[in-house]
Write a protein that holds these residues in place. Structure first.
Motif, short mmCIF file in Angstrom:
data_model
loop_
_atom_site.label_atom_id
_atom_site.label_comp_id
_atom_site.label_asym_id
_atom_site.label_seq_id
_atom_site.Cartn_x
_atom_site.Cartn_y
_atom_site.Cartn_z
N ASP A 148 0.85 -1.18 0.00
CA ASP A 148 0.00 0.00 0.00
C ASP A 148 0.89 1.24 0.00
O ASP A 148 2.03 1.18 0.47
CB ASP A 148 -0.91 0.00 1.24
CG ASP A 148 -1.96 1.08 1.20
OD1 ASP A 148 -2.44 1.42 0.10
OD2 ASP A 148 -2.31 1.62 2.27
N GLU A 150 0.57 5.78 0.19
CA GLU A 150 -0.17 7.04 0.22
C GLU A 150 0.84 8.16 0.01
O GLU A 150 1.88 8.21 0.66
CB GLU A 150 -0.86 7.20 1.58
CG GLU A 150 -1.60 8.49 1.72
CD GLU A 150 -2.19 8.66 3.12
OE1 GLU A 150 -2.40 9.81 3.52
OE2 GLU A 150 -2.43 7.64 3.79
N LYS A 152 1.41 12.44 -0.39
CA LYS A 152 0.90 13.80 -0.21
C LYS A 152 1.96 14.73 -0.77
O LYS A 152 3.15 14.54 -0.54
CB LYS A 152 0.65 14.11 1.26
CG LYS A 152 -0.49 13.32 1.85
CD LYS A 152 -0.74 13.71 3.27
CE LYS A 152 -1.86 12.85 3.84
NZ LYS A 152 -2.08 13.12 5.25
#
Length: 160
Positions: A148, A150, A152
């Motif tokens: 996974d 993520e 930003k």
């Protein structure tokens, strides 16, 4: 000094969408890797960016780094970058208990940070930009597969 604009979504610089750890090679000083990073430039402006270093952290400690070579990207395009990286085995040894727990559950969390500066050309004018990308990556520590991720990013555009 020029004006700058900050945003959570980059409008001009590339987006680092996905990373994979490939070709892991153990060495006495740690592990050398090739990170495969998918980069997207969704804009109508071509970009050029300077070389930089991506820092890789484990449990808040600097574990290694990956080199990003200077380059360019056409408008509305995707490309894959192969980044040479090295993870410090001695630094990982400081977190041995946590690392072995992560190996047992086949899930390890890494963080990565990079600042990329460059120039986007719109018509005859070039606009300097800087983008800061923070990535939170869960990997399988045995096979180094990304489970996974993520990302930003924060963008600054210098108008003058």
């Amino acid at each position: 000094m020029g004006k700058k604009r900050e945003t959570e979504r980059p409008d001009i610089p590339p987006r680092f969408n996905q990373a994979h750890f490939l070709q892991a090679q153990p060495s006495p000083r740690g592990r050398r890797l090739i990170l495969t990073v998918h980069v997207t430039n969704p804009n109508i402006a071509p970009i050029r960016y300077a070389s930089t270093t991506m820092s890789i952290f484990y449990e808040g400690t600097l574990l290694g780094a990956a080199q990003v070579k200077a380059g360019s990207q056409r408008p509305r395009s995707c490309q894959v970058l192969k980044l040479p990286a090295r993870l410090d085995g001695m630094e990982l040894a400081h977190h041995a208990k946590k690392f072995f727990d992560d190996v047992a559950k086949r899930e390890m969390v890494l963080d990565a940070k990079v600042d990329i500066g460059g120039k986007a050309k719109v018509l005859w004018w070039g606009h300097r930009f800087k983008v800061h990308v923070d990535s939170h990556i869960t990997v399988d520590p045995v096979f180094l597969d990304v489970i996974d991720q993520e990302n930003k990013s924060q963008l600054e555009i210098y108008l003058v």
